[in-house]
Scaffold this active site. Structure first.
Site, mmCIF file in Angstrom:
data_model
loop_
_atom_site.group_PDB
_atom_site.id
_atom_site.type_symbol
_atom_site.label_atom_id
_atom_site.label_comp_id
_atom_site.label_asym_id
_atom_site.label_seq_id
_atom_site.Cartn_x
_atom_site.Cartn_y
_atom_site.Cartn_z
ATOM 1 N N SER A 79 2.842 -7.787 -19.955
ATOM 2 C CA SER A 79 2.146 -7.974 -18.682
ATOM 3 C C SER A 79 1.210 -9.169 -18.713
ATOM 4 O O SER A 79 0.651 -9.509 -19.760
ATOM 5 C CB SER A 79 1.291 -6.732 -18.367
ATOM 6 O OG SER A 79 2.083 -5.583 -18.302
ATOM 7 N N HIS A 126 -1.497 0.190 -14.727
ATOM 8 C CA HIS A 126 -0.808 0.852 -15.832
ATOM 9 C C HIS A 126 -1.656 1.975 -16.437
ATOM 10 O O HIS A 126 -1.121 3.019 -16.819
ATOM 11 C CB HIS A 126 -0.416 -0.174 -16.893
ATOM 12 C CG HIS A 126 0.687 -1.082 -16.445
ATOM 13 N ND1 HIS A 126 1.920 -0.619 -16.070
ATOM 14 C CD2 HIS A 126 0.735 -2.429 -16.287
ATOM 15 C CE1 HIS A 126 2.687 -1.637 -15.698
ATOM 16 N NE2 HIS A 126 1.988 -2.759 -15.817
ATOM 17 N N GLY A 168 5.686 1.832 -7.562
ATOM 18 C CA GLY A 168 5.755 1.344 -8.940
ATOM 19 C C GLY A 168 5.670 2.457 -9.970
ATOM 20 O O GLY A 168 6.448 2.495 -10.936
ATOM 21 N N GLY A 217 0.799 -1.210 0.000
ATOM 22 C CA GLY A 217 0.000 0.000 0.000
ATOM 23 C C GLY A 217 0.841 1.274 0.000
ATOM 24 O O GLY A 217 0.321 2.370 -0.148
#
Lengths: 437, 437, 437, 437
Positions: free
Chosen positions: B297, B364, B272, B268
């Site tokens: 991915s 993403h 990234g 959390g």
């Protein structure tokens, strides 16, 4: 902070700027907008870029612009009253840990999150430390800004936690960028340029500083140590740049003769206590023969206190002008001895609340040190006479007793037992009965 | 966390221990007492020593002991109700910034200060991260511990701020202590020992990790990159340890084929987003010829979603068993094409709230990437088929459009425009009308 | 060098290549031309570029190409006979220091300057070390190449002078690039992969290596040390990867159980003597409690010697097959004791010239160590039995006596005094009279 | 070397000493004995310790002691005549490579091995460099010592091979220990203390130095570079410590305005050529916009040459006193133009052998640079006028043509083509015919 330091810092800060200053109005508008964007951003996608803009914008502000920005931090980034009231109401209905947590969050000024996001860009930590340095001198005139200060202190206590600090030895192989800061910052015994500094970093000296990884060129606090054969009471001989370098393997004492907090923006975030203990440990490991650790400290409030304590003096001493430095350095016996006794009285008997009146004594005694010796004409510099009447004090750190001393001090401010110079203690005790407290 | 990782972490943690474990009851008593001393201490004189004791004591606890300690953190270190009530009353009388600040402080659980003091000793940060990793699995059964978690997250957000993280390239010259953690932690495409790792760090690969200065051997998150001539859709050929090493100066694409959060205790606290952007910048600078950046991915929720979406399938596809991997890898045309279409539908149309249902897509797209291509049998590993039905997705990062994409996504979850594969988008649009949503 | 090491080195060297190999003929022509240019160049303007070409070209040669190149080094880079004759004549006329100097220069093969110029480019030192490793196995068949070898040894003795070597501790934080070399190079007790290595680098072990700054990833020699409570005689228990890690602060002995020269190309350029002494000094400083230093060494020539020394054996022992390892490990008393005695005899009485026959004994005794103990079945590995008949030897290094021991040894190969195990010495003495020398 | 530098070096060297100086006679005896032991030692067992003694002993010598030691090096460490004669005889009988090799060894003075052994101890390399610095000034009076010098140069050429040198950028973060050496060593344009140095290391400047790993605090050679928008001809504006720092990303030229060899003991072991080329490469990589590289050089022999070339002057110029600096700086047209022409004549036509008479021109032209421009009153410092009559020269380095230029120069000293200033070239050509060469 002296004017010289101020100029130095301005030069350092200027080197962070990305753009020439525009009109302050424009700059502050741009900064306020960047800050708004930083927090409004629903995601984090450009945090670092926007933070970089804000950091650059702050660097361009003049005093007027900074004032406008501080006002914005007060007006726009304080807790939202309605939200806070709602959280209070919810807690009153159901005082659960969960509602207490919600209350805590509602009471947190959005400034804190703003500051954390400003910190995502390179130079962010430096900016925030500088911001507080800019803020502090304005607090008296602007008490409403105290909240900004609290928020910064809260963050800094967390960020500059001992666990994140790195102790580094400073010597002549250290980067010039760091060394020039020592020259600029040293507050106790000013460094007279690079040659003076070189001597202070020679083989029979040690210098250590705490650094934070986000400020690699900025010492936070540093301590200067002389490795000597005997307990040293005399500042000038320690500081003499032409003094012969002695063999450190023959030293028995480590004398802490100067300790300097470097960052005005970190005032109140204390490192000194950790620094001294760490240095004692490290030197004990490096030198098997060094087993005694003491300060060579000023007694900054002594002269001004003495000026108001003529009733404690003998007639002979009372006749001496404390403003005539030349006369002072040549006082006939037994006056120096009387002054030493009064100095002990000042350090041990005079209080602010329950703690010693003298700030340096307060610091070292609270750290668990003992007052070991007082030295007449230990510091004959103009500054030393003006503040300490030429006296210096040695506070001794003995690892084995530091905790007990501290405990005794913390519990009942038991200072007298901190005096290892028993004669002094006895005299002070008798002085006590003789003198109306 | 797999069992293998658990074992690894146990091994690492064990190496921090100072003493063999006693009975849990003794250990936890000792720990609780150290914590009490840490906060009761009126000064800070021995903070670091006591914190070191507490850290050692925690290292000796078994699960039972940890539970007892968590209970103590709930019971003894929550805000004091009476103090909080007093602060509320004062605020209600005078809702000034000052009383809001006092309220904020009264609502702060003493745990936070306890944690900050634990952090003064070596190993403190590691201890606290581990403590949260131990805590998280117990939260479901112990909802009253949520406050401990909030406090840790609050501290970690502050401590692991982007401004304090250091990006480091990982290659074969990196310390084995760090490399073995990559092997243990890699979650997307398991590393099969040192030879596999060596290939992943060869000249046509890159690996970067964020580190925190207080945890120098512990990567927080790492990303694996392949430098390729073309957009790669196929995992197995990238991962082949015997694949010929190609000349990176001829690469045009940087393929992010794996990104792994290493610390369960930092769940959390997100890195990234920052990591990908920093790596895009750094690779752009290193290689003038690499101008395109994309992920390779997984689509982790696709197969289980498809199992429940038979009503969207053609009769031929509906007849296929999604459990028979061998059959899947040999599906006759046009079934693979239909699956690709359904996959696009899943990624773009299926939601959790307003955001995409698929967690990787969510990550993403929120970062400003676009969905560029879907690859049938891009990952033929058992795990790849079991979760993604063998599909892989390419999300493309174009620096120039990342902010606009993110804005569009953040404002109205406008995902369709994230699909650069226009044919897919069109098919999905028509699928939309054909299918009951 | 085992086949595994050969493969490893080929892999490492391959990574230096700049271009795929062409036909060997072309490559060697190109290389020979680059070398000619290097020396013909009247100035130095492009030395480094041409050297880089030559280094790349050598990397592409196969065995045939290398042979051609070695021939060129013999034919084209030996002293010019006419010049040398002229210098001799001049010296005979006037044998002054100046003409001696000119003679010295005329006798220096131009190869030396060629090698120095090859070294100006990145990778030059590595190339030359590799070149000698390639050359050495060809010397027997090509005695005319001995001059190349002499020139390289001359350079290496100068370049790899102790003053330029850097001692580094190797542990689990060391780069994997270095660690994999340890695995590949360890010759005494093979390392069985990364887990075995990890144990050898744990807290109760030490590993040190010499590096040269021009070869930062290449250990030149390394030594493995176990920190133990007692003199250890048993290899297998030291090497057990599952052995419990003990507390190094409780150790009294440092056991040197393996020392490995890594670079075949540096054969005869000795570092071992310097390494042991440096490590003794460093460990003395790190651990106040470690005061004894000894090896745990093989006795590599013992079994083959014993096979030819049946006339020294008792009839019982003579009846034992030295080829039956199982039988050996279970010999009944007093045969092991007899073997120990014969081993002492072998080490102390058997000579090559005036020095001990056993190469390991020669090395340690020449370094000033003493032979302290012989351990029956100290190494029960197949290799240990095959060479040392399972015996191990402890050579003790006492700093205070190293010089005297060495002097005694160097003067008259006085080995007997090197035996601290007096019983052994006495037995050997009596053996001497009993046995025809 | 100025007196200031001499004092500086004495200070540095003094810090290496281990003991106060005794009487020189004792010291030199002790040193000579240590050296004898170093070589007599049959093994290497105590090499490093004895070498350390010798190094300390040399540090205590005064000039008299050093002279005695140099004599010992001549008398006791030259090749042994009998051995050399024997090797000659053997070679005459059988002139094989083997006997040539033996001859080479017999002709090598034992000094070389002595020096290599001295180098095994810490400080050895520094000692030998210093020894040569002490030796060089005595060579004229003691020609028999030339052999010592040859041996040291031979070793230094091997040890300070380009492959072992490390290029380091010097900036304000560099260690003060290194920076103070720049201040002491800078020979072309003296550095006026730390503030001057700070400006020379600002963002629009670069400084690079070669270091050897065995002398980490000792720059061997350093170069100072200014990043500018235009070709700079004027020294004083570049050196002005108060000059505004410009943005290096806007620079187009890198101006090499000073290059300094730091170690008198390494005279003749040249690094300058390598340094310039490496810096050109590195700056090309760092700055895409900097594409031109030139020196701003003195013309050290110009004024003294001109004093002897009155026959080439116009009557007006011949009437000017070249000793009156004030008059020179205010010469009326067209005299400055005539001086520029004569300067070009001096640089291009005047020779020492076949190479240019001017040492700086010789260096840069041999490196493949071209002479691009001559600047009247480019250096108005007293030193600049006294040597160069205020002229400066720009030599341009174009990577693409450096090799061809060098080749042309090395083959036939074709200097004229090195002049890119065509007008100058033409004028010089016509001057040639007009003037008796």
């Amino acid at each position: 902070m002296t004017e010289g330091q101020r100029q130095f810092l301005r030069r350092v800060w200027a080197s962070v700027r990305h753009a020439p200053a525009g009109t302050p109005g424009q700059d502050v508008e741009q900064l306020v907008e960047s800050c708004a964007t930083l927090l409004s951003q629903r995601g984090e996608v450009s945090t670092a870029r926007i933070a970089a803009d804000a950091i650059a914008a702050y660097g361009c502000l003049n005093a007027e612009g900074r004032n406008a920005f501080f006002d914005a931090l007060v007006n726009d980034y304080s807790p939202v009253a309605a939200d806070l009231q709602r959280a209070i109401d919810a807690y009153q209905v159901d005082p659960s840990p969960l509602s207490a947590h919600a209350l805590h969050q509602a009471a947190e000024p959005p400034r804190q999150e703003l500051f954390r996001r400003l910190n995502t860009a390179a130079g962010g930590t430096q900016l925030l430390v500088r911001l507080r340095a800019d803020l502090l001198p304005t607090l008296e005139a602007h008490p409403e800004r105290a909240g900004i200060d609290s928020d910064l202190v809260h963050l800094f206590r967390s960020w500059f936690n001992r666990g994140f600090l790195v102790l580094q030895r400073i010597d002549w192989r250290t980067s010039a960028a760091v060394l020039e800061r020592l020259i600029a910052y040293e507050a106790v015994h000013q460094i007279q340029g690079w040659d003076d500094l070189r001597r202070r970093l020679a083989a029979d000296r040690r210098c250590f500083a705490f650094f934070h990884p986000a400020l690699p060129d900025e010492p936070l606090i540093f301590i200067e140590v002389a490795l000597t054969r005997r307990l040293a009471g005399d500042v000038q001989s320690l500081l003499d740049p032409r003094a012969r370098v002695t063999d450190p393997s023959e030293a028995r004492w480590a004398m802490f003769y100067s300790i300097t907090n470097c960052q005005p923006g970190l005032r109140g975030v204390s490192f000194g206590n950790f620094l001294i203990k760490q240095v004692v440990e490290d030197l004990s490991r490096e030198f098997r023969s060094i087993r005694k650790f003491a300060t060579l400290s000023p007694i900054p409030g002594f002269r001004s206190w003495l000026l108001s304590a003529r009733h404690l003096m003998s007639p002979d001493l009372a006749a001496v002008s404390l403003d005539n430095f030349e006369q002072l350095t040549a006082l006939p016996a037994p006056l120096p001895e009387e002054i030493r006794r009064l100095c002990a009285y000042y350090l041990i008997r005079e209080k602010r609340g329950r703690a010693p009146l003298d700030s340096v004594a307060r610091f070292h005694l609270a750290n668990g040190a003992r007052l070991a010796r007082l030295n007449w004409m230990g510091d004959t510099s103009a500054a030393g006479i003006a503040s300490s009447l030429g006296m210096t004090a040695n506070y001794v750190y003995r690892i084995a007793e530091v905790e007990t001393n501290h405990e005794a001090y913390a519990t009942n401010f038991d200072v007298a037992r901190s005096v290892t110079d028993e004669r002094l203690a006895r005299e002070v005790k008798s002085a006590k009965s003789a003198v109306p407290a």
